[in-house]
Design a protein around this motif. Sequence first.
Motif, mmCIF file in Angstrom:
data_model
loop_
_atom_site.group_PDB
_atom_site.id
_atom_site.type_symbol
_atom_site.label_atom_id
_atom_site.label_comp_id
_atom_site.label_asym_id
_atom_site.label_seq_id
_atom_site.Cartn_x
_atom_site.Cartn_y
_atom_site.Cartn_z
ATOM 1 N N ILE A 45 -3.413 6.238 7.289
ATOM 2 C CA ILE A 45 -2.078 5.644 7.396
ATOM 3 C C ILE A 45 -1.987 4.576 6.312
ATOM 4 C CG2 ILE A 45 -0.570 4.222 8.874
ATOM 5 C CD1 ILE A 45 -0.925 6.733 10.309
ATOM 6 N N ASP A 46 -0.860 4.537 5.665
ATOM 7 C CA ASP A 46 -0.639 3.526 4.638
ATOM 8 C C ASP A 46 0.805 3.053 4.745
ATOM 9 O OD1 ASP A 46 -1.495 2.012 2.577
ATOM 10 O OD2 ASP A 46 -2.051 3.692 1.283
ATOM 11 N N ALA A 47 1.022 1.777 4.963
ATOM 12 C CA ALA A 47 2.378 1.230 5.067
ATOM 13 C C ALA A 47 3.238 2.072 6.025
ATOM 14 C CB ALA A 47 3.034 1.150 3.686
ATOM 15 N N HIS A 48 2.695 2.348 7.187
ATOM 16 C CA HIS A 48 3.380 3.114 8.238
ATOM 17 C C HIS A 48 3.588 4.586 7.875
ATOM 18 C CE1 HIS A 48 4.282 -0.307 10.871
ATOM 19 N NE2 HIS A 48 4.632 -0.982 9.799
ATOM 20 N N GLN A 49 2.978 5.054 6.776
ATOM 21 C CA GLN A 49 3.175 6.454 6.380
ATOM 22 C C GLN A 49 1.914 7.254 6.653
ATOM 23 O OE1 GLN A 49 4.628 6.683 2.294
ATOM 24 N NE2 GLN A 49 5.612 4.689 2.572
ATOM 25 N N ARG A 50 2.078 8.428 7.199
ATOM 26 C CA ARG A 50 0.918 9.308 7.423
ATOM 27 C C ARG A 50 0.566 9.993 6.115
ATOM 28 N NH1 ARG A 50 1.113 9.768 13.371
ATOM 29 N NH2 ARG A 50 -0.243 11.565 13.619
ATOM 30 N N ILE A 51 -0.726 9.964 5.781
ATOM 31 C CA ILE A 51 -1.191 10.554 4.520
ATOM 32 C C ILE A 51 -1.971 11.824 4.866
ATOM 33 C CG2 ILE A 51 -2.465 10.115 2.367
ATOM 34 C CD1 ILE A 51 -0.255 8.020 2.937
ATOM 35 N N TYR A 52 -1.490 12.944 4.364
ATOM 36 C CA TYR A 52 -2.164 14.231 4.601
ATOM 37 C C TYR A 52 -2.796 14.719 3.318
ATOM 38 C CZ TYR A 52 0.283 14.357 9.038
ATOM 39 O OH TYR A 52 0.738 14.057 10.296
ATOM 40 N N GLU A 53 -3.915 15.437 3.456
ATOM 41 C CA GLU A 53 -4.532 16.026 2.266
ATOM 42 C C GLU A 53 -5.130 17.393 2.597
ATOM 43 O OE1 GLU A 53 -7.421 13.017 1.213
ATOM 44 O OE2 GLU A 53 -8.950 13.899 2.529
#
Length: 393
Positions: free
Chosen positions: A381-389
Amino acid sequence: MSTDLPVGIHDLTFATTSLVLTHDELARHTGANPSKYHYGIGQRAMSIPAVDEDIVTLAAEAAAPLVDRHGGDTIRTLLLATESGIDQSKAAGIYVHRLLGLHSGVRVVELKQACYGATAALQLACALVRTDPTQRILVLASDIARYDLDSPGEATQGAAAAAMLVGAHPALATVDAVSGLFTQDIMDFWRPNYRATPLVDGKKSLDAYLHALDGAWHDHQSRHGLPLEKLRAVCYHQPFTRMAHKAHHRLLYTNGAQPTPETVQQAVAPTTTYNELVGNSYTASLYLALAALLDSDTPLEGETVGLFSYGSGSVAEFLTATVQPRYRSTLHTWAHQKALATRTALTYPTYLDLHSEQLPQDGHTYRTPHQTRGRYRLAGIDAHQRIYETTTG
Ligand code: CAA
């Protein structure tokens, strides 16, 4: 718009999590007799998500083999149904759209009505295909069923995603135009926005499910749907697989038969093999039942099967699908069995740790440990954003 055009499920796959808790292990903690789980509710194990798995990674995992096989060029709509949504605004399917590398000319939307949502998505997909038979629609059902620890629902947790490619002249099964519907405002199971786990009145939910089955079946029959004796099998939504037994008993009885536990067991068994090892997967559960039936030894060429979809709250639908003569050549049986067999078994204490795991809610940067065996992961999570890879290995 042609109603004669054969439209339906061209291909179907499912994916589940990398981890599993057996009901034997759960029974060691709860002190319950394991036969309550194995026979009373009909469950052997339940899929548990790793910290870097969620409804997005599961949905992408389920859909990837369809995009690998058929390409994404003709996909014009992606419908994702879930009752374990990750955002109040953004559709989870948009993350899946990117992970799958789909082109930008796609409409993406999320659907919600408890466990029923994927059936609404399937019907919408069929209707869209009838307006333009050159397009295909990706229907995804992805859920993580999580109940409070030490609650009656705990033994009926689970997680999975099903993916269906819907189109004209489908290779797997046509979806018949007639269906039976039933809606009733009832509080049997619900999850207010502020809760991570649902509120549920277990006994009421069982009655509500069976009442909705009666209602949807009567509506189906009143619209001249096929009679029960013309259906080779019926797949039911399976919050736990014993529910399918209760439902089939009810449907047989309603139709004047004198069901015995043995006749019900024989009829339902080919549809429960995946769900008894996965647990409840809410929107995906009915389509895992269908996958199990198609992957079973039951000869289904040209046969019509019933599908009963139930979503608490409640909406239900009874529909039928006619299996195509060469359906076996499209099945993903080996991949389905591998997904179940390669999960890592959890001890009760490790399951407890995962159950209490929570992603940060204050927006601070957080990296998830790499646990999944899947192609896609929630990296953090970064700045309330979900990070997918996409994983490399
Ligand atoms: N050996 C064999 N069977 C045994 C046993 C033993 N030693 N001990 C008990 N059993 C049987 C009981 O007789 C019972 O069978 P019947 O239902 O046929 O009477 C069965 O095991 C379950 O026992 P209990 O009723 O005592 O179980 P419980 O109180 O622990 O709760 C439950 C069961 C209500 C299903 C609970 O797990 C729950 O609330 N689950 C969540 C709600 C749910 O799944 N509802 C389903 C309909 S709603 C829906 O479908 C939407 C959705 O996905 C949620």
